[in-house]
Design an enzyme around this catalytic site. Structure first.
Site, PDB file in Angstrom:
ATOM      1  N   ASN A  91     -78.696  12.530  84.613  1.00 54.94           N
ATOM      2  CA  ASN A  91     -77.265  12.343  84.827  1.00 54.94           C
ATOM      3  C   ASN A  91     -76.460  13.635  84.709  1.00 54.94           C
ATOM      4  O   ASN A  91     -75.369  13.729  85.269  1.00 54.94           O
ATOM      5  CB  ASN A  91     -76.728  11.318  83.810  1.00 54.94           C
ATOM      6  CG  ASN A  91     -75.224  11.242  83.801  1.00 54.94           C
ATOM      7  OD1 ASN A  91     -74.602  10.803  84.773  1.00 54.94           O
ATOM      8  ND2 ASN A  91     -74.624  11.693  82.699  1.00 54.94           N
ATOM      9  N   TYR A 155     -71.821  21.744  95.431  1.00 53.60           N
ATOM     10  CA  TYR A 155     -72.007  20.431  94.805  1.00 53.60           C
ATOM     11  C   TYR A 155     -72.584  19.429  95.802  1.00 53.60           C
ATOM     12  O   TYR A 155     -73.524  18.695  95.493  1.00 53.60           O
ATOM     13  CB  TYR A 155     -70.664  19.936  94.273  1.00 53.60           C
ATOM     14  CG  TYR A 155     -70.713  18.580  93.604  1.00 53.60           C
ATOM     15  CD1 TYR A 155     -71.131  18.445  92.292  1.00 53.60           C
ATOM     16  CD2 TYR A 155     -70.315  17.440  94.299  1.00 53.60           C
ATOM     17  CE1 TYR A 155     -71.157  17.203  91.677  1.00 53.60           C
ATOM     18  CE2 TYR A 155     -70.331  16.195  93.698  1.00 53.60           C
ATOM     19  CZ  TYR A 155     -70.760  16.085  92.384  1.00 53.60           C
ATOM     20  OH  TYR A 155     -70.791  14.841  91.779  1.00 53.60           O
ATOM     21  N   ALA A 157     -74.254  20.056  98.576  1.00 54.02           N
ATOM     22  CA  ALA A 157     -75.627  20.439  98.897  1.00 54.02           C
ATOM     23  C   ALA A 157     -76.590  20.011  97.796  1.00 54.02           C
ATOM     24  O   ALA A 157     -77.682  19.497  98.059  1.00 54.02           O
ATOM     25  CB  ALA A 157     -75.709  21.951  99.115  1.00 54.02           C
ATOM     26  N   LYS A 159     -76.166  17.546  95.571  1.00 57.25           N
ATOM     27  CA  LYS A 159     -76.297  16.089  95.498  1.00 57.25           C
ATOM     28  C   LYS A 159     -77.106  15.536  96.673  1.00 57.25           C
ATOM     29  O   LYS A 159     -77.846  14.551  96.518  1.00 57.25           O
ATOM     30  CB  LYS A 159     -74.918  15.433  95.415  1.00 57.25           C
ATOM     31  CG  LYS A 159     -74.199  15.715  94.097  1.00 57.25           C
ATOM     32  CD  LYS A 159     -75.039  15.287  92.889  1.00 57.25           C
ATOM     33  CE  LYS A 159     -74.292  15.442  91.578  1.00 57.25           C
ATOM     34  NZ  LYS A 159     -75.086  15.009  90.408  1.00 57.25           N
TER      35      LYS A 159
END
Length: 251
Positions: A91, A155, A157, A159
């Site tokens: 997470n 970010y 890219a 994810k």
């Protein structure tokens, strides 16, 4: 979920607030033996204290997801604490908005490391233990893992990479009991959402393209999906990319 995780060891990263903290509480409510990991030990202590009356157990330790050694140490700490590892929840991450033309090499490397490489290093360290227990990995991506998001090149890219990592691991371990799944949340009402900053003059209409008409979700509602995927109720769910976004991408 009461009793669903009795005797099972769960490592939750980014566990000091938001979705991570909500997941810790839900796993503990199900009797899980949770190792909560983050950089903020004071907040982790608060999360652990909030679980004191629940059936499970919560211990906590340091994790710098940007460090490969720290990722390996966190997995080792969870195994040492409970003698096994059944679930890894990847997470930890952070979303910073930047104009692409202004992103430095250091910022790009930092964003990719924090939001993608850490999940890989944690998974790599955890897989041998999860194979022994027939356990599973739940990766947390974002709606930015399946669509573009303005001022978020690194970010987005990263994810997308989390989605790809999930699928690659799922295929690689088809012949084993290991399961790997991914949750892609939309906007959540978390401390990070309350403190975001965007570049001067940013186009808010572009930024809000990712927002659902129903507004921000509670972290706990997303944690419920994370915990479901980690449970035996999802025994046939492997390699899935679960959208949890108030229907934003349904159209």
């Amino acid at each position: 979920m009461t009793g669903a995780f009795d005797g099972r060891s769960i490592l939750v990263t980014g566990a000091s607030s938001g979705l991570g903290a909500a997941a810790v509480r839900r796993f503990a409510a199900g009797g899980g033996l949770v190792h909560a990991a983050s950089r903020d030990q004071a907040k982790l202590a608060e999360v652990a204290a909030s679980c004191a009356g629940l059936p499970g157990e919560v211990r906590f330790g340091h994790l710098d997801v940007a460090s490969r050694d720290s990722c390996r140490d966190a997995v080792a700490a969870a195994v040492e604490a409970y003698g096994r590892l059944d679930v890894l929840v990847n997470n930890a991450g952070r979303h910073d908005f930047r104009r692409t033309a202004d992103v430095t090499e250091e910022e790009w490397d930092h964003d990719i490391t924090l939001n993608l490489s850490g999940a890989f290093h944690l998974s790599q360290a955890a897989i041998p233990h999860l194979l022994e227990t027939g356990g599973n990995i739940v990766n947390v991506a974002s709606v930015a893992g399946v669509m573009g998001e303005a001022y978020s090149a690194a970010y987005t890219a990263a994810k997308h990479g989390i989605v790809g990592l999930t699928k690659a691991l799922a295929v690689e371990y088809l012949d084993s009991p290991l399961r790997v799944n991914c949750v892609c949340p939309g906007g959540m009402d978390t401390p990070q959402a309350q403190t975001i900053s965007v570049p001067d003059g940013a186009d808010w209409e572009l930024i809000m393209r990712v927002a659902a008409k129903r507004g921000l979700m509670s972290a706990d509602s997303v944690a419920a999906v994370v915990v479901f995927l980690a449970s035996d109720d999802a025994a046939s769910v492997h390699g899935s990319i679960q959208m949890v976004d108030h229907g934003h991408l349904a159209g």
